[in-house]
Write a protein that holds these residues in place. Structure first.
Motif, PDB file in Angstrom:
ATOM      1  N   ASN A   1     -11.258 -47.773  59.798  1.00 43.55           N
ATOM      2  CA  ASN A   1     -11.765 -46.852  60.818  1.00 43.55           C
ATOM      3  C   ASN A   1     -11.604 -47.428  62.225  1.00 43.55           C
ATOM      4  OD1 ASN A   1     -12.466 -45.089  58.809  1.00 43.55           O
ATOM      5  ND2 ASN A   1     -14.645 -45.559  58.852  1.00 43.55           N
ATOM      6  N   SER A   2     -11.807 -48.747  62.369  1.00 39.06           N
ATOM      7  CA  SER A   2     -11.608 -49.376  63.673  1.00 39.06           C
ATOM      8  C   SER A   2     -10.156 -49.240  64.121  1.00 39.06           C
ATOM      9  CB  SER A   2     -11.995 -50.859  63.616  1.00 39.06           C
ATOM     10  OG  SER A   2     -11.712 -51.507  64.843  1.00 39.06           O
ATOM     11  N   VAL A   3      -9.232 -49.479  63.206  1.00 39.12           N
ATOM     12  CA  VAL A   3      -7.804 -49.334  63.526  1.00 39.12           C
ATOM     13  C   VAL A   3      -7.507 -47.913  63.983  1.00 39.12           C
ATOM     14  CG1 VAL A   3      -5.469 -49.342  62.565  1.00 39.12           C
ATOM     15  CG2 VAL A   3      -7.062 -51.189  61.988  1.00 39.12           C
ATOM     16  N   SER A   4      -8.100 -46.949  63.302  1.00 36.52           N
ATOM     17  CA  SER A   4      -7.872 -45.538  63.644  1.00 36.52           C
ATOM     18  C   SER A   4      -8.419 -45.207  65.035  1.00 36.52           C
ATOM     19  CB  SER A   4      -8.531 -44.639  62.599  1.00 36.52           C
ATOM     20  OG  SER A   4      -8.368 -43.273  62.935  1.00 36.52           O
TER      21      SER A   4
ATOM     22  N   GLY B   1     -18.143 -49.895  54.644  1.00 35.80           N
ATOM     23  CA  GLY B   1     -17.841 -51.090  53.893  1.00 35.80           C
ATOM     24  C   GLY B   1     -16.808 -51.936  54.606  1.00 35.80           C
ATOM     25  N   VAL B   2     -16.409 -53.035  53.993  1.00 30.69           N
ATOM     26  CA  VAL B   2     -15.491 -53.977  54.636  1.00 30.69           C
ATOM     27  C   VAL B   2     -14.157 -53.321  54.971  1.00 30.69           C
ATOM     28  CG1 VAL B   2     -14.225 -56.138  54.358  1.00 30.69           C
ATOM     29  CG2 VAL B   2     -16.577 -55.973  53.535  1.00 30.69           C
ATOM     30  N   ILE B   3     -13.495 -52.796  53.960  1.00 31.43           N
ATOM     31  CA  ILE B   3     -12.171 -52.196  54.175  1.00 31.43           C
ATOM     32  C   ILE B   3     -12.291 -50.921  54.997  1.00 31.43           C
ATOM     33  CG2 ILE B   3     -10.115 -51.291  53.058  1.00 31.43           C
ATOM     34  CD1 ILE B   3     -10.595 -54.287  52.686  1.00 31.43           C
TER      35      ILE B   3
ATOM     36  N   LEU C   1      -6.958 -54.287  67.256  1.00 32.71           N
ATOM     37  CA  LEU C   1      -7.174 -53.227  66.263  1.00 32.71           C
ATOM     38  C   LEU C   1      -8.534 -53.346  65.578  1.00 32.71           C
ATOM     39  CD1 LEU C   1      -3.645 -53.076  64.579  1.00 32.71           C
ATOM     40  CD2 LEU C   1      -4.628 -51.433  66.193  1.00 32.71           C
ATOM     41  N   PHE C   2      -9.072 -54.568  65.511  1.00 31.75           N
ATOM     42  CA  PHE C   2     -10.367 -54.793  64.864  1.00 31.75           C
ATOM     43  C   PHE C   2     -11.532 -54.725  65.862  1.00 31.75           C
ATOM     44  CE2 PHE C   2      -7.816 -57.794  61.900  1.00 31.75           C
ATOM     45  CZ  PHE C   2      -7.292 -56.703  61.233  1.00 31.75           C
ATOM     46  N   PHE C   3     -11.280 -54.206  67.050  1.00 29.39           N
ATOM     47  CA  PHE C   3     -12.234 -54.251  68.163  1.00 29.39           C
ATOM     48  C   PHE C   3     -13.567 -53.590  67.834  1.00 29.39           C
ATOM     49  CE2 PHE C   3     -13.620 -52.974  72.531  1.00 29.39           C
ATOM     50  CZ  PHE C   3     -13.639 -54.233  73.093  1.00 29.39           C
ATOM     51  N   PHE C   4     -13.556 -52.515  67.037  1.00 28.48           N
ATOM     52  CA  PHE C   4     -14.781 -51.750  66.775  1.00 28.48           C
ATOM     53  C   PHE C   4     -15.318 -51.943  65.348  1.00 28.48           C
ATOM     54  CE2 PHE C   4     -12.765 -48.965  70.111  1.00 28.48           C
ATOM     55  CZ  PHE C   4     -13.719 -49.184  71.087  1.00 28.48           C
TER      56      PHE C   4
END
Length: 257
Positions: A174-177, A167-169, A153-156
């Motif tokens: 957005n990566s998860v999406s 930002g961090v969060i 999920l954190f791939f991007f």
């Protein structure tokens, strides 16, 4: 636009074989060799510190221990510690610059806007890296599968930070999406890149000739560095496909924090 695995790999190969790809491969090889020396030296310094605190009758043969770190130099622990910290920061900067370069439509090897707000972006990338690493680590402890899911999920996250100033969060969200919208394709892409890294990184171990440990470590680092550049190119192309975006940031803010 959907993520197209074949197109992402083909574009990644084209980027790696281009002047830009060759230049980044060279830079990452130099960084990889320097990093290997520093981390090996740090490991050796810690080992020597630990062995020095053991009773004399329990000490291990330090020469045998040194064989496991063929690239290590005899440097003070403080020097190697500072060097490792500097290299961690440099690693994030190199990754961000490479992502921006591979995402740019500018055919110059180093587009003008790759250094834009680099200091601030590196800080955000490090913070996001710490947070995601903790999440993945906790997930791995919890029966392994949750950690692998988090990692996917954190791939991007890096692409979000480097290209969108997220930002961090926001970058994590957005990566998860993006991943959930392209779940199967992202999973296959990640698996292929991981396997490729393992195969090429350890390929020298299967050579039919015997090589000195230092040569093996050096060649392995070179292969791993080239794979890292290829992975950045493929992942960046895949991100642009999945989001249907292009990197055209304004160059007026170059160098800002």
């Amino acid at each position: 636009m959907a993520l197209q695995i074949g197109r992402a790999f083909q574009d990644g190969i084209d980027e790696l074989l281009s002047e830009r790809g060759a230049m980044f491969a060279g830079v990452f090889i130099v960084y990889g060799l320097l990093s290997s020396v520093v981390w090996a030296s740090l490991s050796q310094a810690f080992t020597e510190l630990f062995l020095g605190r053991l009773p004399s009758d329990a000490q291990v043969n330090q020469a045998a221990m040194a064989g496991s770190t063929p690239l290590a130099l005899d440097l003070p622990l403080a020097v190697t510690g500072v060097g490792a910290l500097v290299l961690l920061i440099l690693n994030e900067a190199l990754n961000i610059v490479a992502i921006r370069a591979f995402a740019s439509d500018d055919r110059e090897p180093i587009p003008d806007n790759v250094g834009r707000r680099l200091g601030r972006t590196v800080v955000v990338a490090i913070a996001a890296g710490i947070l995601t690493t903790i999440a993945v680590g906790i997930g791995l402890i919890l029966l392994i599968i949750p950690g692998l899911v988090f990692g996917l999920l954190f791939f991007f996250v890096r692409q979000e930070i480097a290209l969108n100033d997220s930002g961090v969060i926001e970058s994590i969200s957005n990566s998860v999406s993006v991943v959930t919208d392209n779940l199967l394709a992202t999973f296959v892409l990640a698996i292929v890149l991981v396997v490729l890294g393992f195969v090429l990184g350890g390929a020298v171990s299967f050579l039919p000739i015997s090589l000195p440990p230092m040569v093996l470590a050096t060649v392995s680092t070179v292969f791993s560095s080239v794979v890292s550049v290829f992975s950045i190119a493929v992942t960046t192309v895949a991100y642009l496909q999945a989001t249907g975006s292009s990197y055209t940031q304004d160059t007026e803010s170059i160098g800002g924090l």
